[in-house]
Structure formats: C-alpha cells, structure tokens
Design an enzyme around this catalytic site. Sequence first.
Site, PDB file in Angstrom:
ATOM      1  N   HIS A   1       0.841  -1.192   0.000  1.00 18.68           N
ATOM      2  CA  HIS A   1       0.000   0.000   0.000  1.00 18.68           C
ATOM      3  C   HIS A   1       0.885   1.254   0.000  1.00 18.68           C
ATOM      4  CE1 HIS A   1      -3.653  -2.261   1.928  1.00 18.68           C
ATOM      5  NE2 HIS A   1      -3.191  -2.877   0.849  1.00 18.68           N
TER       6      HIS A   1
ATOM      7  N   GLU B   1       1.212   3.702   2.131  1.00 18.37           N
ATOM      8  CA  GLU B   1       1.901   3.952   3.398  1.00 18.37           C
ATOM      9  C   GLU B   1       3.092   3.010   3.561  1.00 18.37           C
ATOM     10  OE1 GLU B   1      -2.568   4.675   4.231  1.00 18.37           O
ATOM     11  OE2 GLU B   1      -1.364   3.300   3.034  1.00 18.37           O
TER      12      GLU B   1
ATOM     13  N   CYS C   1      -5.487   1.669   6.442  1.00 16.07           N
ATOM     14  CA  CYS C   1      -6.161   0.431   6.810  1.00 16.07           C
ATOM     15  C   CYS C   1      -5.484  -0.116   8.071  1.00 16.07           C
ATOM     16  CB  CYS C   1      -6.085  -0.568   5.659  1.00 16.07           C
ATOM     17  SG  CYS C   1      -4.431  -1.271   5.386  1.00 16.07           S
TER      18      CYS C   1
ATOM     19  N   CYS D   1      -1.801  -0.985   7.514  1.00  6.87           N
ATOM     20  CA  CYS D   1      -0.915   0.172   7.385  1.00  6.87           C
ATOM     21  C   CYS D   1      -0.776   0.932   8.694  1.00  6.87           C
ATOM     22  CB  CYS D   1      -1.415   1.090   6.274  1.00  6.87           C
ATOM     23  SG  CYS D   1      -1.198   0.378   4.628  1.00  6.87           S
TER      24      CYS D   1
END
Length: 155
Positions: free
Chosen positions: A52, A54, A82, A85
Amino acid sequence: MSDLDHERSMRRAVALAARVPERPFAAVVVDRASGAVVAEGWNRSDENPTWHGEIDAINRLVASEPGIDSSRLVLYTTAEPCPMCQGAILWAGIGAVVFGTSIRFLTATGWRQIDIAAEEVVRRAPGWRCEVVGGVLEAECNELFLTAARAAPGR
C-alpha cells in the site's frame, strides 16, 4: 502539530496519487521540525497485495533515513490507513498520521476495506503513541476515489 502546513503536504500526496489513478492511495512522510519531505510512496498492490502507499513510503523512509527519530515524523495519506498500514505506522514509530478520505467513505462508495478506523488501531495498541487527524483536503481526496470508482466499476 499545528506548526505544520497540513494542506501543503496533503497536496503532495494527492499529486503522487496521479501515478496510480486506479488506486489513488499515496503517502508523504514529513519531518515535523523542518517541514521537509523525507519519504514518499504510492500504491503498488498490483505487484504485491500488501504494498500500500503507506507501506511504500515507510520502506523508502527506512532505506533513505536509517536511524531517523521517527517519532518526530508525520505521515500524510490520501486515505485513512487500513489496519495493516496503521499497524506498520505504529511499528515504525511514526508520531502522527494525517489523512484525507475516511475508511467509512471508501466502504460507502464500494471500495473494499477493513472497517476498522486508524484511531481504533492506535487505541488498541498500548505503549504506542500516534496522533491521528482526518479530513484534511477531504473533498479533493474523496474525488480521487470517486473518479477511480467511475473508471473501473465493480473493482
């Protein structure tokens, strides 16, 4: 955190999201003391489902700034992290997160998400400190995700 220009840093994250318009999750890590960008990242989940925005920014941070005091850093992201993350942000020791679009907005507009707020992850992680601020440039960030959803319905 009031000494930082949240909108300026979030605009950089929004600009990075243009690299992956179909998944506009992007992140910028800023040094709270200087205001300097120390790392950037964007969603690369087509290469690895856990990559992701991040995670990309944290990996770039660790590679370019080994040993940095990450408690003085702020991670700006186009969407609320999320749980995976936000957990990684805690493990990395990053002191604050600022996001645009909320997980609730994403789920309401058809994006597949785990419906656990970043603040809930922090609350349930005793011993870690991480300030969470949401809604910065929210309308602009929301539009990124609405545009992506219109371009690829049923994603």
